[in-house]
Design a protein around this motif. Sequence first.
Motif, mmCIF file in Angstrom:
data_model
loop_
_atom_site.group_PDB
_atom_site.id
_atom_site.type_symbol
_atom_site.label_atom_id
_atom_site.label_comp_id
_atom_site.label_asym_id
_atom_site.label_seq_id
_atom_site.Cartn_x
_atom_site.Cartn_y
_atom_site.Cartn_z
ATOM 1 N N LEU A 128 0.821 -1.206 0.000
ATOM 2 C CA LEU A 128 0.000 0.000 0.000
ATOM 3 C C LEU A 128 0.856 1.257 0.000
ATOM 4 N N THR A 129 1.974 1.229 0.713
ATOM 5 C CA THR A 129 2.857 2.394 0.740
ATOM 6 C C THR A 129 3.450 2.650 -0.638
ATOM 7 N N ARG A 130 3.919 1.601 -1.308
ATOM 8 C CA ARG A 130 4.475 1.773 -2.652
ATOM 9 C C ARG A 130 3.424 2.348 -3.589
ATOM 10 N N TRP A 131 2.198 1.845 -3.505
ATOM 11 C CA TRP A 131 1.143 2.330 -4.402
ATOM 12 C C TRP A 131 0.855 3.803 -4.140
ATOM 13 N N HIS A 132 0.737 4.188 -2.890
ATOM 14 C CA HIS A 132 0.463 5.592 -2.590
ATOM 15 C C HIS A 132 1.635 6.488 -2.995
ATOM 16 N N GLN A 133 2.850 5.991 -2.886
ATOM 17 C CA GLN A 133 3.994 6.786 -3.322
ATOM 18 C C GLN A 133 3.927 7.063 -4.817
ATOM 19 N N LEU A 134 3.527 6.060 -5.590
ATOM 20 C CA LEU A 134 3.401 6.259 -7.030
ATOM 21 C C LEU A 134 2.240 7.197 -7.344
ATOM 22 N N ALA A 192 -3.021 -1.474 -7.861
ATOM 23 C CA ALA A 192 -2.103 -1.928 -8.899
ATOM 24 C C ALA A 192 -1.610 -0.720 -9.686
ATOM 25 N N SER A 193 -0.482 -0.885 -10.374
ATOM 26 C CA SER A 193 0.071 0.147 -11.246
ATOM 27 C C SER A 193 0.702 -0.526 -12.451
ATOM 28 N N HIS A 194 0.353 -0.062 -13.651
ATOM 29 C CA HIS A 194 0.983 -0.616 -14.848
ATOM 30 C C HIS A 194 1.216 0.502 -15.861
ATOM 31 N N THR A 195 2.085 0.250 -16.825
ATOM 32 C CA THR A 195 2.501 1.271 -17.793
ATOM 33 C C THR A 195 2.199 0.853 -19.223
ATOM 34 N N SER A 196 1.294 -0.097 -19.423
ATOM 35 C CA SER A 196 1.082 -0.667 -20.752
ATOM 36 C C SER A 196 0.250 0.218 -21.669
ATOM 37 N N ALA A 213 -15.589 1.999 -10.215
ATOM 38 C CA ALA A 213 -14.157 1.747 -10.100
ATOM 39 C C ALA A 213 -13.430 3.066 -10.295
ATOM 40 N N LEU A 214 -12.286 3.203 -9.631
ATOM 41 C CA LEU A 214 -11.476 4.413 -9.736
ATOM 42 C C LEU A 214 -10.133 4.076 -10.378
ATOM 43 N N ASP A 215 -9.698 4.949 -11.264
ATOM 44 C CA ASP A 215 -8.362 4.868 -11.859
ATOM 45 C C ASP A 215 -7.722 6.236 -11.745
ATOM 46 N N TRP A 216 -6.435 6.214 -11.418
ATOM 47 C CA TRP A 216 -5.635 7.443 -11.445
ATOM 48 C C TRP A 216 -4.671 7.301 -12.617
ATOM 49 N N LEU A 217 -4.879 8.101 -13.667
ATOM 50 C CA LEU A 217 -3.957 8.111 -14.799
ATOM 51 C C LEU A 217 -2.903 9.172 -14.520
ATOM 52 N N LYS A 218 -1.666 8.742 -14.360
ATOM 53 C CA LYS A 218 -0.572 9.654 -14.023
ATOM 54 C C LYS A 218 0.404 9.727 -15.181
ATOM 55 N N LEU A 219 0.594 10.928 -15.686
ATOM 56 C CA LEU A 219 1.548 11.185 -16.762
ATOM 57 C C LEU A 219 2.843 11.706 -16.161
ATOM 58 N N ILE A 220 3.943 11.054 -16.514
ATOM 59 C CA ILE A 220 5.276 11.509 -16.109
ATOM 60 C C ILE A 220 6.024 11.889 -17.378
ATOM 61 N N ALA A 240 13.686 5.451 -1.868
ATOM 62 C CA ALA A 240 13.871 6.463 -2.909
ATOM 63 C C ALA A 240 13.335 5.918 -4.218
ATOM 64 N N LEU A 241 12.745 6.797 -5.020
ATOM 65 C CA LEU A 241 12.257 6.432 -6.338
ATOM 66 C C LEU A 241 13.290 6.851 -7.369
ATOM 67 N N ARG A 242 13.880 5.871 -8.067
ATOM 68 C CA ARG A 242 14.949 6.147 -9.016
ATOM 69 C C ARG A 242 14.380 6.651 -10.339
#
Length: 664
Positions: A459-465, A542-546, A584-591, A626-628
């Motif tokens: 859960l911590t990793r997901w919230h960090q992303l 979950a988090s994916h980049t596909s 359902a909820l999705d967060w689309l994050k653009l980097i 740290a996030l590389r």
Amino acid sequence: MSGGSRTGAVHALLVGINAYPGGRCPPLEGCLNDVETAEEALLRRTGRRLELRRLLDGDATVTAVESAVRDHLGRAGPGDTALFWFSGHGTEKPATERVHLDVEATGRWQALVCVDGLLVDKRLGALLDEVAARGVHTVAVLDCCYAGGATRGRHLTPRFASPDPAWFAAAARDARVPARPARHVLLAATRLDQPSYEGRFGGRAHGLFTYALLGALRAAGPEATYRELLAATRSRLQVSCAYQHPTLAPSEPGGAADHPFLDGAGARDPSPFLLREDRRDGWQVDCGAGHGLPFEPGTEFRVTSPNAAPGRPAERTKAAGRVTTPEPTGHVVRAVAVGSERTLVTPAGWEPEPSRVYPVALSALAVPPASVALSAPGDRAAARALRRALAEAGPGRGPSPLLRLVERPQEQAGDLLFRVEAREGRAHVLRRDGSPFVHPLPLARPEDADRVAACLVHLTRWHQLRDLEAPPGPVTGHVRLEITPWGGDTPLAADEHGEIVCRYDLGPGGPVPPQVSVRLRHTAPEGRRLWCLLLDLTDSFASHTSLFDDGRFVGPGRTGYALDNRPVQLSLPPHRPPRPGAFALDWLKLIVCEGELNTVPFHLDRWNPRAPLSSRDSVLRHADGALRLDPPERSARDAGPAQTGGPGQWATQTVRVRTVVPGW
């Protein structure tokens, strides 16, 4: 609403009340802290253009507040900005008279609770609209309750009061002010039917809304709109409380909600970050908490080419020291202390020349740990098992840098707090307000405690992303994430809650999920190509980049499409049947960045309590605190140009999408 100016004055009236008269309203703890922190944020954003007035505790009478709106905010003229900020109690009362019911669609009227009486919201709105009518960009931020109700969070304090009945009688006439289209922008802590709360962050009381809003503001670029700030604020706040929903008004697309906050006041020309030596404090980078860096060890900067980023590096370098060719790119400095506008660093394995100035880019971002508060009344064995599991939740079976055990929820270190309560053979992972993050987990066998610890790391990793936000920089706003209905061209706009809502249709065979097009528009007509990573973070953690081929670049003036311009189907997960009312909820994050990113740290499977514990190793590989942001590793045989110096400047944008099944 009239537009403001980047160069006009910012007239701010900040009102905070902790000490209410005894017996009339319960006291609060965080309102003066809200005002103090808001003032610091405004000074960083507006500098010398800020003209500030504060009304605190006993000075915040109804007459004083109304007079300050007229006399202080009323001094603003065309091209200026006027900001009214209130932290204190709010209240409401049923609208029983016909004249009240005609203007109150909810059947109730609301008011701010001043130290000696009530300031009805419609009275305040009329006063602010008088200011806005003179061509002043006018904004109100209200961190108080608009409705009553019992406290749902045992560790939170509601900002709702039922004051002296005489106050209601005195204020009743102001509830009759007719409703008119507002000329000012309103950022409110709650909906009309909800209480707002205050809690403790690092031992210091704040309103949940204020704390989340100011955090979003620190991380936002100068062009961030009210709609974008509301979305970021809501995401931050819901880590602590699932029952409080900030709102924005007016929310119509293309209107006030889409103007920059304070009309972009305080924006600075973008420029690369610079590494230089201070004779007293040593090496430092001109980037700090005001740019969104967390107060945690682990942040790194990497030396880049002097031509790696737009702006005026030569001019700034000359002002700080001699301009020379920097060392070869790739050298790293590590943060040791993060200040508001600068970060003290130490070189990692190299020695910079004292007289030199080096352009640097952020290459690793510290991610603050989540706090864990354990409660196992009457079950010492469960408490011991959980403490042991947390002590072994990190790489190599050591403590996890992502988790920090605290004795009480009030002592949490960062924004994310897990309350783990063991009762009746189950572990409940809860937010501050008592709402669950996940379903209760069994706690009968020794390995069950390890699964609880694995859940907290996940859960911590997901919230960090999800909450990753880049500091403002040269590429901020250059690529825009847009969602359109499939076959249409007009981007969907977020509603007043900061969400884009997409609905199922009813077809001959049953519910049909909506289809959309997701596009990435590089709005700059000329310049460099920018690499884009599009994350889909789901409410299954979950988090994916596909969606965008694990990261590609988009050229200036070009548009990239998710799934190579095929429809993106927004459907509920298989374990959630599309029944009326389901969502359902999705967060689309653009980097967006100047170089290619390694996508591996951004992948995360959905949380599955039945998965073998060995699967947690994929999470732990990227759980060092740290996030590389460095490019992917390549062998010497890989074709293509060498990747050095990290991604350079980068930016982020998050769009929250709610997919719902209507009640046909």
